[in-house]
Design an enzyme around this catalytic site. Structure first.
Site, PDB file in Angstrom:
ATOM      1  N   HIS A   7       7.960 -26.088   5.127  1.00 23.10           N
ATOM      2  CA  HIS A   7       7.256 -27.108   4.681  1.00 23.10           C
ATOM      3  C   HIS A   7       6.655 -27.055   3.300  1.00 23.10           C
ATOM      4  O   HIS A   7       5.797 -27.871   2.673  1.00 23.10           O
ATOM      5  CB  HIS A   7       5.739 -27.749   5.472  1.00 23.10           C
ATOM      6  N   LYS A  62     -12.958   0.032  -4.753  1.00 20.48           N
ATOM      7  CA  LYS A  62     -14.094   0.396  -3.681  1.00 20.48           C
ATOM      8  C   LYS A  62     -15.132   1.234  -4.584  1.00 20.48           C
ATOM      9  O   LYS A  62     -16.271   1.108  -4.473  1.00 20.48           O
ATOM     10  CB  LYS A  62     -13.522   1.244  -2.447  1.00 20.48           C
ATOM     11  N   GLU A  70       0.886  -1.301   0.039  1.00 20.26           N
ATOM     12  CA  GLU A  70       0.086   0.140   0.110  1.00 20.26           C
ATOM     13  C   GLU A  70       0.858   1.116  -0.080  1.00 20.26           C
ATOM     14  O   GLU A  70       0.449   2.321  -0.500  1.00 20.26           O
ATOM     15  CB  GLU A  70      -1.022  -0.007   1.207  1.00 20.26           C
TER      16      GLU A  70
HETATM   17  O1  PA5 Z   1      -4.997   0.828   4.980  1.00 19.49           O
HETATM   18  C1  PA5 Z   1      -5.841   0.875   4.036  1.00 19.49           C
HETATM   19  O2  PA5 Z   1      -6.243   2.207   3.576  1.00 19.49           O
HETATM   20  C2  PA5 Z   1      -6.697  -0.314   3.794  1.00 19.49           C
HETATM   21  O3  PA5 Z   1      -6.068  -1.579   3.886  1.00 19.49           O
HETATM   22  C3  PA5 Z   1      -8.207  -0.150   4.466  1.00 19.49           C
HETATM   23  O4  PA5 Z   1      -7.796  -0.386   5.765  1.00 19.49           O
HETATM   24  C4  PA5 Z   1      -9.100  -1.101   3.700  1.00 19.49           C
HETATM   25  O5  PA5 Z   1      -9.370  -1.109   2.359  1.00 19.49           O
HETATM   26  C5  PA5 Z   1     -10.211  -1.236   4.811  1.00 19.49           C
HETATM   27  O6  PA5 Z   1     -10.789   0.182   4.890  1.00 19.49           O
HETATM   28  P1  PA5 Z   1     -11.112   0.622   6.391  1.00 19.49           P
HETATM   29  O7  PA5 Z   1     -10.082   0.376   7.489  1.00 19.49           O
HETATM   30  O8  PA5 Z   1     -11.583   2.095   5.964  1.00 19.49           O
HETATM   31  O9  PA5 Z   1     -12.348  -0.379   6.811  1.00 19.49           O
END
Ligand code: PA5
Length: 358
Positions: free
Chosen positions: A261, A353, A245
């Site tokens: 394994h 999303k 990310e």
């Molecule tokens: O870190 C991020 O931006 C994502 O991994 C979000 O956590 C994920 O898309 C879920 O969104 P939220 O944490 O707002 O529920």
């Protein structure tokens, strides 16, 4: 904290604070730098209305991505104390074992994550006790409609950079439900540990004194392959998702002994020399796991592009886990800068999303 073959081509951009400001327009560095404060503030966040609950037989933290990471940390740091299972559920609905007597905590920083909302609805339907940890959105509205306790998180963070806010209130919720959590002294030690690391890993600390910068430079353009042990396997997964990310790059995560394994065979692949192995080591690891790390190192090091070992800090589990998670956050941050990408923005994640929005 780390040792191993680490190439250190010192110099810009990682020590160039002006370049860092340009490459990080949303100032993710400030959010990471404030992580110890965020943890402290997280301890002060309590649900409203308060949790009043008889001892649950099962705790489920339901969420995705950065929010789900709070469930992993909870389950790992309490595994040696709790006599009830703590599960992280990532996905729609809930497993059939959730019913009356279970406590389901829906965690979604934005409150708009459909999977977390779906899990909350499933929990209500199954007759489980519910709570929510969120900044607002649909989840907060749903929880309020059902009179469920809600911890309201501070705004302005990216979910993966809100772990302190997401995680620490969970301890309070479990405590209110009559479950043992992390003793105060261990929480204090964890906060001290990350506070020390905040100084050591921040951009102002030059490469030669900054473990996260050195690790990022050691990875360079190789694919990081992060291995934890039994305790730190979920932390390895967290490193992988932070690299994906923040730096928008592939990463691999695994854990010993399981990778012995299966995945160990993959190191015979011709692309092994384009991978950077990173071992997450912990003073509390089982002696046999320590022996396994030594064996894996001997087999992997000759073929890998590079190999580094990093060690957790502190005595208590929470300090040890948080210290490694925090190091991974900073390492992935510097990997983003090395690639010239904004560590904050996640345009593809948001596009998925957007396309799926009901
Ligand atoms: O870190 C991020 O931006 C994502 O991994 C979000 O956590 C994920 O898309 C879920 O969104 P939220 O944490 O707002 O529920």
């Amino acid at each position: 904290m780390s040792e191993g073959r680490v190439r250190v081509p010192a110099g810009p951009p990682l020590d160039d604070l002006d370049a860092i400001e340009r490459l990080d327009p949303h100032a993710a560095r400030e959010v990471l730098r404030r992580f110890p404060d965020q943890c402290r503030e997280g301890l002060g966040l309590h649900p409203s209305p308060p949790v009043r609950l008889a001892l649950p037989r099962l705790v489920v933290v339901a969420g995705m991505g950065g929010s789900a990471a709070s469930g992993d940390l909870l389950a790992t740091c309490l595994a040696d104390r709790l006599s009830v299972p703590v599960l992280t559920h990532r996905g729609y609905g809930l497993p059939a074992l959730v019913g009356p007597g279970a406590l389901v905590i829906a965690a979604s920083y934005s409150g708009e994550t459909v999977e977390a909302v779906s899990a909350f609805e499933a929990a209500v339907k199954a007759g489980a006790a519910t709570a929510a940890v969120t900044r607002g959105g649909r989840l907060a509205a749903l929880a309020a409609r059902h009179g469920a306790p809600v911890v309201t998180l501070p705004p302005g963070l990216m979910p993966r950079m809100a772990l302190g806010s997401l995680f620490f209130p969970l301890l309070g919720i479990l405590e209110s439900a009559g479950l043992p959590t992390v003793p105060e002294a261990e929480v204090a030690e964890a906060l001290e540990t990350v506070a020390a690391l905040a100084d050591e890993l921040a951009p102002a600390r030059p490469v030669e004194q900054n473990e996260a910068k050195r690790l990022a430079l050691a990875v360079g353009d190789r694919v990081p392959v992060v291995y934890g042990g039994e305790l730190t396997g979920s932390v390895a997964y967290r490193w992988k998702t932070d690299v994906e990310e923040n730096a928008k790059r592939f990463a691999v995560a695994g854990a010993l002994p399981e990778m012995n394994h299966n995945e160990i065979e993959a190191w015979r692949a011709p692309e092994a020399d384009r991978l950077q192995a990173i071992f997450l080591r912990d003073r509390g690891e089982h002696p046999d796991v320590a022996r396994r790390f030594a064996v894996v190192r001997a087999l992997v090091e000759p073929v890998a592009g590079g190999l580094a070992e990093v060690w957790s800090r502190g005595e208590g589990r929470l300090a040890r886990l948080l210290s490694l998670i925090y190091l991974g956050q900073w390492t992935s941050y510097y990997l983003a800068l090395l690639r010239g990408v904004d560590p904050w923005a996640v345009p593809l994640l948001e596009e998925v999303k957007r396309r799926l929005r009901p």
